[in-house]
Write a protein that holds these residues in place. Structure first.
Motif, mmCIF file in Angstrom:
data_model
loop_
_atom_site.group_PDB
_atom_site.id
_atom_site.type_symbol
_atom_site.label_atom_id
_atom_site.label_comp_id
_atom_site.label_asym_id
_atom_site.label_seq_id
_atom_site.Cartn_x
_atom_site.Cartn_y
_atom_site.Cartn_z
ATOM 1 N N ARG A 1 53.504 42.894 53.872
ATOM 2 C CA ARG A 1 54.163 43.050 52.788
ATOM 3 C C ARG A 1 55.535 43.764 53.274
ATOM 4 O O ARG A 1 55.559 44.907 53.899
ATOM 5 N N ARG A 2 56.626 43.423 52.610
ATOM 6 C CA ARG A 2 58.227 43.941 52.780
ATOM 7 C C ARG A 2 58.541 44.737 51.527
ATOM 8 O O ARG A 2 58.304 44.455 50.452
ATOM 9 N N GLY A 3 58.860 46.033 52.008
ATOM 10 C CA GLY A 3 59.531 46.855 50.778
ATOM 11 C C GLY A 3 58.551 47.506 50.155
ATOM 12 O O GLY A 3 57.124 47.313 50.085
ATOM 13 N N LYS A 4 58.776 48.537 49.428
ATOM 14 C CA LYS A 4 58.069 49.583 48.537
ATOM 15 C C LYS A 4 58.416 49.573 47.166
ATOM 16 O O LYS A 4 59.617 49.766 46.855
ATOM 17 N N ALA A 5 57.444 49.741 46.302
ATOM 18 C CA ALA A 5 57.742 49.993 44.549
ATOM 19 C C ALA A 5 58.324 51.202 44.822
ATOM 20 O O ALA A 5 57.862 52.382 45.186
ATOM 21 N N ALA A 6 59.463 51.324 43.892
ATOM 22 C CA ALA A 6 59.963 52.910 43.712
ATOM 23 C C ALA A 6 58.948 53.638 42.590
ATOM 24 O O ALA A 6 58.200 52.802 42.033
ATOM 25 N N LEU A 7 58.784 54.940 42.828
ATOM 26 C CA LEU A 7 58.015 55.775 42.390
ATOM 27 C C LEU A 7 58.378 55.779 40.817
ATOM 28 O O LEU A 7 59.609 56.106 40.640
ATOM 29 N N VAL A 8 57.616 55.899 39.867
ATOM 30 C CA VAL A 8 58.006 56.176 38.358
ATOM 31 C C VAL A 8 57.760 57.435 38.097
ATOM 32 O O VAL A 8 56.800 58.034 38.239
ATOM 33 N N ALA A 9 58.778 58.141 37.482
ATOM 34 C CA ALA A 9 58.625 59.486 37.238
ATOM 35 C C ALA A 9 58.054 59.781 35.980
ATOM 36 O O ALA A 9 57.548 60.985 35.792
ATOM 37 N N SER A 10 57.917 59.152 34.957
ATOM 38 C CA SER A 10 57.298 59.413 33.773
ATOM 39 C C SER A 10 56.550 58.352 33.176
ATOM 40 O O SER A 10 56.646 57.118 33.551
ATOM 41 N N ALA A 11 55.527 58.668 32.035
ATOM 42 C CA ALA A 11 54.694 57.529 31.616
ATOM 43 C C ALA A 11 55.431 56.642 30.851
ATOM 44 O O ALA A 11 55.291 55.361 30.758
ATOM 45 N N VAL A 12 56.641 57.144 30.206
ATOM 46 C CA VAL A 12 57.468 56.198 29.301
ATOM 47 C C VAL A 12 58.077 55.159 30.085
ATOM 48 O O VAL A 12 58.126 53.800 30.035
ATOM 49 N N SER A 13 58.794 55.604 31.347
ATOM 50 C CA SER A 13 59.240 54.554 32.278
ATOM 51 C C SER A 13 58.266 53.558 32.741
ATOM 52 O O SER A 13 58.513 52.485 33.120
ATOM 53 N N VAL A 14 56.868 54.006 33.116
ATOM 54 C CA VAL A 14 55.847 53.002 33.442
ATOM 55 C C VAL A 14 55.600 52.151 32.423
ATOM 56 O O VAL A 14 55.449 50.691 32.726
ATOM 57 N N CYS A 15 55.542 52.626 31.234
ATOM 58 C CA CYS A 15 55.397 51.477 30.074
ATOM 59 C C CYS A 15 56.547 50.587 29.776
ATOM 60 O O CYS A 15 56.424 49.155 29.790
ATOM 61 N N LEU A 16 57.836 51.119 30.251
ATOM 62 C CA LEU A 16 58.964 50.007 30.035
ATOM 63 C C LEU A 16 58.715 48.956 31.144
ATOM 64 O O LEU A 16 58.960 47.724 30.979
ATOM 65 N N ILE A 17 58.478 49.481 32.352
ATOM 66 C CA ILE A 17 58.386 48.768 33.599
ATOM 67 C C ILE A 17 57.198 47.488 33.457
ATOM 68 O O ILE A 17 57.552 46.423 33.378
ATOM 69 N N ALA A 18 56.040 47.884 32.867
ATOM 70 C CA ALA A 18 55.034 47.215 32.700
ATOM 71 C C ALA A 18 55.331 46.044 31.509
ATOM 72 O O ALA A 18 54.929 45.096 31.829
ATOM 73 N N ALA A 19 56.026 46.492 30.406
ATOM 74 C CA ALA A 19 56.287 45.581 29.461
ATOM 75 C C ALA A 19 57.304 44.400 30.147
ATOM 76 O O ALA A 19 57.498 43.396 29.569
ATOM 77 N N SER A 20 58.226 44.727 30.913
ATOM 78 C CA SER A 20 59.085 43.944 31.696
ATOM 79 C C SER A 20 58.762 43.050 32.639
ATOM 80 O O SER A 20 59.461 42.281 33.367
ATOM 81 N N ALA A 21 57.416 43.625 33.499
ATOM 82 C CA ALA A 21 57.178 43.075 34.612
ATOM 83 C C ALA A 21 56.858 41.556 34.439
ATOM 84 O O ALA A 21 56.288 40.962 33.345
ATOM 85 N N PRO A 22 56.970 40.616 35.451
ATOM 86 C CA PRO A 22 56.570 39.195 35.599
ATOM 87 C C PRO A 22 55.183 39.121 35.356
ATOM 88 O O PRO A 22 54.397 39.896 35.957
ATOM 89 N N PRO A 23 54.562 37.924 34.951
ATOM 90 C CA PRO A 23 53.153 37.884 35.106
ATOM 91 C C PRO A 23 52.551 37.769 36.340
ATOM 92 O O PRO A 23 53.353 37.338 37.157
ATOM 93 N N PRO A 24 51.285 38.038 36.508
ATOM 94 C CA PRO A 24 50.873 37.843 37.937
ATOM 95 C C PRO A 24 50.731 36.627 38.385
ATOM 96 O O PRO A 24 50.462 35.738 37.712
ATOM 97 N N ALA A 25 50.663 36.549 39.835
ATOM 98 C CA ALA A 25 50.705 35.373 40.436
ATOM 99 C C ALA A 25 49.282 34.549 40.269
ATOM 100 O O ALA A 25 48.439 35.319 40.280
ATOM 101 N N VAL A 26 49.364 33.313 40.070
ATOM 102 C CA VAL A 26 48.076 32.573 39.922
ATOM 103 C C VAL A 26 48.177 31.451 40.403
ATOM 104 O O VAL A 26 49.206 30.876 40.865
ATOM 105 N N PRO A 27 46.932 31.024 41.239
ATOM 106 C CA PRO A 27 46.710 29.802 41.949
ATOM 107 C C PRO A 27 46.968 28.669 40.972
ATOM 108 O O PRO A 27 46.686 28.582 39.904
ATOM 109 N N LEU A 28 47.671 27.470 41.296
ATOM 110 C CA LEU A 28 47.977 26.250 40.552
ATOM 111 C C LEU A 28 47.402 25.265 41.343
ATOM 112 O O LEU A 28 46.722 25.390 42.182
#
Length: 527
Positions: free
Chosen positions: A23-50
């Motif tokens: 895997r290439r790159g690292k996810a940025a560290l999130v400083a607060s629970a609020v920002s974690v929630c915001l990122i989770a709300a806008s995150a793309p759906p998980p990859a699924v086999p088709l």
């Protein structure tokens, strides 16, 4: 595919491992629970086999694109237990707008992926490699995907890869669901494409692949061979053979190039069999029309595979078939004809879904049986009467010919049961009895001509047969292809089926009619 008779053994397969990814790159560290929630709300759906919705293999193939070409490049170290380094380049036409593009791939390590020359992110989901380009792909465009990866010939978790290790190298057997353990692809027979295959191997080795030679490149201690197909091919029919081999050349009908690849040390023993191929091609042409590809030949592997396989233009055989003394000559030659017949039925005309396997295996078995009859073996009628007697048990064990039971995880080879070999040939025999020999022979020629270089399924076959017969055959085919019990045989009211109580034993019987007294099974280990 055709199974090799041998003393019965048992075995099992495990689920293939997903490709390992650097895997290439690292996810940025999130400083607060609020920002974690915001990122989770806008995150793309998980990859699924088709998948493309195949009833028997739901996750094989991928929607949203059609592959037009594969360029495969492998580098072999000289040791057949070590991973090959590889680059797979896929050119495809998109049939939908795609934010992600799924490829079938398992049992390899992915180093990088590029889409149209730009780096792309990637992850895995089941046996899918999920690629996310920098920008969504538009519908109707052309996309070029390049994957740098390894390809592991060693089994993973007890499951064979698409590679088979021979005494002196490697060969490929991708049917039905193993091509994507060799290279990333859209691994379903409904998506055929052109292939260019390049293999680099150390001195003392030879590499051969589907199609015709398209050049050699020589370095100090290695050679690169390039082969290119002139007709589209399903991924399950790809062949890459590496070993200490000799290529033997001869001419077939109309000057067709015939080349056989054999272990050098066994060349003398095998020569008498290989010389039969041009005559067998002429025999098949007399039955169904001109050979559909640019070349043909036998690839004889010094390995115990348990089967033969119709890889396009270069059918795979295990050496043991030609050296076991209990096999009469007519029998060995009929097996050769079975794989040759697949070049028309299964390769040139590929199954649209794996439920249409009966068309490919039924026709290959049909011409195997006709050839056997002409060469002094069991008559066609005798073989079909025996098949009729076992047919109800075959249906109980594996399903009707066009509605075969879905394989269990780890036992995907279970689709290759008697119901799609002699059971499907029995359907063709009944059809000939129903519509007459003349209409039946016209149907055979029309089928391979109309669908050449394409795919076709059961509905296509029923419709064409009805046209050739001059009447609706839906009811006939519904009974013969989908019912649990075998219908009465036209013209043979005296033929009887055996009781179904012993269905388990019937399901374990081999897929080909072996010489009398030979017990049949296969390396997949039917349970």
């Amino acid at each position: 595919m055709l199974l090799t008779p041998r003393p019965r053994t048992r075995g099992a397969q495990a689920v293939p491992t997903a490709p390992r990814i650097r895997r290439r790159g690292k996810a940025a560290l999130v400083a607060s629970a609020v920002s974690v929630c915001l990122i989770a709300a806008s995150a793309p759906p998980p990859a699924v086999p088709l998948g493309v919705g195949d009833r028997l293999f739901p996750h094989l193939g991928n929607p949203g694109y059609d592959v037009t070409s594969y360029d495969l490049a492998f580098a072999y170290s000289g040791t057949n237990s070590e991973p090959l380094t590889a680059v797979t380049t896929i050119v495809a036409r998109t049939t939908a707008e795609l934010e992600h593009l799924n490829l079938d791939f398992a049992h390899g390590e992915v180093g990088s992926v590029e889409v149209d020359g730009a780096p792309a992110t990637f992850t895995t989901a089941g046996e899918d490699l999920v690629v996310t380009p920098g920008q969504p792909l538009t519908k109707g465009g052309t996309v070029r995907v390049t994957v740098r990866h390894t390809s592991h010939p060693a089994p993973a978790g007890g499951r064979d890869s698409g590679w088979i290790r021979t005494r002196d190298g490697l060969v490929v057997a991708g049917q039905a669901d193993a091509a994507h353990t060799v290279f990333p692809c859209n691994d379903h027979p409904s998506d055929k494409a052109m292939f260019t295959i390049r293999v680099t191997a150390p001195e003392g080795h030879l590499a051969v692949a589907n199609g015709l030679p398209a050049g050699e490149g020589h370095a100090t201690k290695s050679t690169t061979w390039t082969y290119r197909s002139e007709h589209p091919m399903a991924t399950e029919l790809a062949q890459i053979a590496i070993g200490r081999s000799t290529v033997l050349h001869r001419s077939g009908p109309h000057g067709l190039p015939v080349r056989d690849v054999v272990p050098t040390e066994h060349r003398g023993t095998l020569e008498r069999w290989l010389g039969e191929t041009p005559g067998q091609i002429a025999w098949m042409e007399d039955k169904v029309g001109q050979y559909p590809f640019e070349t043909y030949g036998l690839l004889v592997a010094d390995a115990r595979t348990g089967f033969e396989l119709e890889t396009q233009t270069l059918s795979l055989f295990e050496r043991e078939l030609f050296t076991r003394p209990e096999f009469p000559r007519w029998y060995v030659e009929s097996v050769m004809v079975h794989e040759l017949a697949h070049q028309w039925f299964g390769n040139s005309v590929s199954p649209r879904t794996w439920s249409d396997l009966w068309i490919s295996e039924g026709h290959a078995t049909w011409y195997e049986a006709l050839y056997t009859e002409e060469k002094g073996g069991r008559t066609l009628e005798e073989r079909m009467k025996l098949a009729y007697g076992a047919s109800d048990r075959w249906r109980a064990a594996g399903g009707p010919p066009a509605a075969i039971k879905a394989p269990e995880i780890g036992k995907k080879g279970a689709i290759f049961r008697p119901n799609v070999y002699d059971g499907a040939a029995l359907v063709l025999y009944a059809l000939r009895q129903e519509i007459g020999g003349s209409a039946f022979e016209r149907l055979q020629r029309a089928w391979v001509s109309l669908h050449r270089d394409g795919t076709a399924g059961t509905r296509d076959f029923v419709e064409l047969a009805s046209v050739m017969a001059g009447r609706d055959l839906d009811a006939f085919f519904r009974a013969w292809l989908f019912e649990e019990r075998t219908p009465a045989m036209p013209g043979h009211p005296d033929w009887k089926t055996a009781p179904v109580e012993d269905a388990g034993a019937a399901g374990k019987a081999g897929g080909r009619a072996a010489p009398r007294g030979t017990e049949v099974t296969d390396r997949r280990g039917r349970e």
